[in-house]
Scaffold this active site. Structure first.
Site, mmCIF file in Angstrom:
data_model
loop_
_atom_site.group_PDB
_atom_site.id
_atom_site.type_symbol
_atom_site.label_atom_id
_atom_site.label_comp_id
_atom_site.label_asym_id
_atom_site.label_seq_id
_atom_site.Cartn_x
_atom_site.Cartn_y
_atom_site.Cartn_z
ATOM 1 N N LYS A 1 47.832 29.729 29.487
ATOM 2 C CA LYS A 1 47.167 30.458 28.320
ATOM 3 C C LYS A 1 47.959 30.897 27.290
ATOM 4 O O LYS A 1 49.276 31.078 27.607
ATOM 5 C CB LYS A 1 46.744 31.834 29.307
ATOM 6 C CG LYS A 1 45.680 31.502 29.993
ATOM 7 C CD LYS A 1 44.985 32.810 30.824
ATOM 8 C CE LYS A 1 44.102 33.663 29.664
ATOM 9 N NZ LYS A 1 43.332 34.774 30.163
ATOM 10 N N GLU B 1 30.847 40.468 41.574
ATOM 11 C CA GLU B 1 30.281 42.012 41.709
ATOM 12 C C GLU B 1 29.594 42.210 42.959
ATOM 13 O O GLU B 1 29.557 43.277 43.405
ATOM 14 C CB GLU B 1 29.446 42.192 40.373
ATOM 15 C CG GLU B 1 30.205 42.031 38.932
ATOM 16 C CD GLU B 1 30.893 40.883 38.396
ATOM 17 O OE1 GLU B 1 31.633 40.839 37.507
ATOM 18 O OE2 GLU B 1 30.278 39.607 39.175
ATOM 19 N N ARG C 1 24.464 41.465 38.281
ATOM 20 C CA ARG C 1 24.836 40.301 39.276
ATOM 21 C C ARG C 1 24.804 40.803 40.713
ATOM 22 O O ARG C 1 24.820 39.792 41.596
ATOM 23 C CB ARG C 1 26.400 39.722 38.788
ATOM 24 C CG ARG C 1 26.302 39.091 37.539
ATOM 25 C CD ARG C 1 27.546 38.851 36.620
ATOM 26 N NE ARG C 1 28.614 38.329 37.677
ATOM 27 C CZ ARG C 1 28.717 36.917 37.690
ATOM 28 N NH1 ARG C 1 28.293 36.185 36.883
ATOM 29 N NH2 ARG C 1 29.742 36.381 38.351
#
Length: 618
Positions: free
Chosen positions: A280, A364, A392
């Site tokens: 990243k 979640e 979700r």
């Protein structure tokens, strides 16, 4: 500049191989310059430059289907598919989305914004291709973070068993999926990435016909090979046990190897996982050093990386500090989040009470169920979650929390319009589904002071499930605390009633001030609690006016305004004129919150105009 000549993936494929490093360098320069102006997701895109270029060298995304997971890393894809000249509009009203959107381009196969669905979607596309007799490749590009979501494994389990030709590219830029270390795994990885290995494998399989697993000799040899591989190279077996051919790990910044590996994956004509290691922030020093800081950023200095931070308080930071304070008072208080410790303001809590802080990853549903288990054993769990991601876990909110009437507290962050992330991220559903769940109390602070008090109330004074919903960003002109009552009158008036909750109280009060200048007296009522609604209290406030305007930044069907109107009708106090100002049936696009409020008629000027018109028509 080489990038000036790239208008489509065909131009990428036409480039000599020797020019590809220069293209990648220019892509990184463009990303930094552009995102420094508009804000957006930087580090993830810097890390995916070579991978995206390789995909467009090998595949034709106008015909082949590339499904992104979340889509944080789609900027390079957008640049290479003819949208570079529009990047100054990224995440702005009527501009480019920060996520893949099929309405923008034929190269965007599917919308993305939430995590872990890419393999399932790609498998559906692969099955459709087979059933319709089409001939194209289907790819799912998923990050290691999305593999913390259970849906990813549902998709992998089914896709591997399907036999459908499908390529899953695992962009591993943070979590080490494979525990392999030392010379042997590296040697085997190199061996498995050579053309001769795959040519031999294809030839060997062809000896046993189209269904080699039906041949006893092939099955025996396959079992021996698999056992040996599990001993020497255990990292691949998770995927191969699911039915995938595993390729990698591959250096995600080695274009030549990436292109070779993707070509071989396409030729294998079966479910394949290509495991790619990337960094990243690759190529930009400040982003490499702090990839989390430059994951999602606002405008910054492109030379130094210095962020243009205002340092202002937000509802999230106030929430995090308040919860930390309450945890000092009561050892039962715990914090749960789903890969959003910084975003939900819980970093300080995590440092202060590491034993009582739990980050469950992008999961979640699991977060809600775990919180339910904690509550069942006497703890006070607070699940801090963005409104858009709370969706979700809907089944768990019902089955694991509501049915048992468990005292789980939800800190519903980013409630309402959130701005530049657009339609996949606005928190416009929770006012519809949370009040519909039996036993839930839903509190709506409009100021920092109210947030602190309502969180205390949720923890220590209420029973059963409680949600405290609050917006992104800071508070407005309204900074009072009237949180001790479910419904309060902030301003008296005899001509029209303006009813709202949360941060929109600022627009209602501003509209009332505008109306006063036009000779119209507007009453402003503020709901501190949108569930349960108190019918008697509501009816008691509607004695002087007969025009009710309800202001909400959520969708229209099942909104609070509709429920208030139904209650008033049942109490025999139905308003003669009901005006509902909300999003209707439209998803809000990208844009700043003030721009979106203006577009949907939620700003003070529009509210005042609608109220004035209703008064004149009376």
């Amino acid at each position: 500049m080489l990038l000036d000549s790239i208008h489509s993936p065909a131009d990428v494929r036409a480039l000599p191989e020797g020019q590809l490093p220069q293209l990648c360098h220019e892509l990184r320069e463009f990303l930094v310059k552009s995102v420094s102006q508009t804000g957006g997701h930087l580090a993830s895109n810097l890390g995916a430059v070579e991978l995206t270029v390789a995909i467009h060298r090998i595949f034709d995304t106008e015909r082949d289907r590339l499904v992104f997971d979340v889509g944080h890393q789609c900027y390079v894809h957008k640049i290479l598919t003819g949208r570079r000249e529009r990047f100054d509009t990224l995440r702005r009203l009527d501009g480019l989305s920060g996520f893949p959107k099929p309405r923008e381009s034929v190269h965007d196969a599917f919308i993305a914004g939430h995590a872990s669905n890419s393999v399932s979607v790609a498998l559906g596309m692969a099955r459709a291709r087979t059933l319709t007799g089409m001939d194209h490749s289907v790819l799912a590009l998923i990050g290691d973070g999305a593999l913390t979501g259970g849906l990813a494994y549902e998709g992998l389990n089914n896709a591997g068993a399907s036999g459908e030709p499908l390529i899953v590219i695992l962009n591993d830029n943070g979590m080490s999926i494979d525990p392999n270390v030392g010379a042997m795994p590296s040697h085997l990885a190199r061996l498995r990435s050579r053309p001769a290995y795959y040519h031999f494998k294809k030839w060997y399989r062809s000896l046993f016909g189209s269904r080699p697993m039906g041949n006893p000799l092939y099955r025996f040899n396959h079992q021996v090979k698999t056992s040996l591989k599990k001993t020497l190279f255990p990292g691949s077996t998770l995927f191969e046990d699911m039915g995938f051919t595993y390729l990698g790990p591959v250096d995600g910044h080695d274009l030549s190897r990436l292109c070779d590996t993707l070509s071989w994956a396409r030729e294998l004509d079966c479910p394949v996982v290509v495991h790619v290691h990337t960094i990243k922030g690759k190529g930009v020093s400040f982003a490499e050093r702090n990839p989390d800081m430059y994951h999602g950023v606002g405008p910054f200095d492109p030379e130094t990386g210095l962020l243009n931070k205002t340092g202002e308080e937000t509802f999230s930071t106030v929430f995090g500090r308040a919860l930390t304070d309450f945890a000092r008072e009561d050892a039962r208080v715990c914090a749960v989040t789903a890969a959003m410790a910084d975003g939900t303001g819980l970093s300080g809590f995590a440092k202060t009470f590491p034993d009582r802080f739990f980050d469950v990853g992008i999961a979640e549903g699991h977060g809600v169920s775990m919180a339910a288990g904690m509550a069942a054993q006497g703890l006070l769990p607070v699940f801090a979650v963005y409104s858009t991601f709370l969706q979700r876990s809907y089944d768990m909110l019902i089955h694991d929390v509501a049915l048992e009437k468990l005292h789980v507290i939800l800190g519903v962050d980013r409630a309402g319009l959130v701005g530049a992330d657009g339609e996949t991220h606005h928190g416009c559903f929770d006012p519809l589904f949370l009040p519909a769940l039996p036993g839930y109390t839903v509190l709506c602070p409009a100021s920092f002071a109210e947030l602190r008090q309502m969180l205390r109330t949720a923890l220590f004074e209420l029973d059963g499930p409680v949600a405290v919903r609050y917006p992104r960003g800071g508070e407005g002109a309204y900074q009072d605390n009237v949180s001790d009552k479910p419904l309060v009158r902030l301003r008296a008036g005899k001509d029209v009633t303006l009813l709202t909750y949360g941060i929109l109280v600022n627009q209602a009060l501003a509209a009332a001030a505008l109306l006063e200048g036009r000779g119209i007296q507007a009453e402003v009522l503020k709901l501190n609690r949108i569930a349960p609604l108190d019918g008697e209290a509501l009816a008691g406030f509607f004695e002087e006016t007969d025009i009710l305007l309800v202001l909400e930044d959520c969708f229209g069907a099942g909104c609070v305004g509709q429920r208030v109107a139904a209650i008033l009708t049942g109490e025999g106090r139905a308003p003669k004129r009901l005006i509902l100002r909300n999003l209707g049936r439209s998803f809000a696009p990208e844009g700043s919150v003030p721009q979106l409020e203006e577009r949907f008629g939620l700003d003070a000027a529009a509210v005042a105009g609608a109220a004035e018109e209703a008064c004149h028509e009376r």
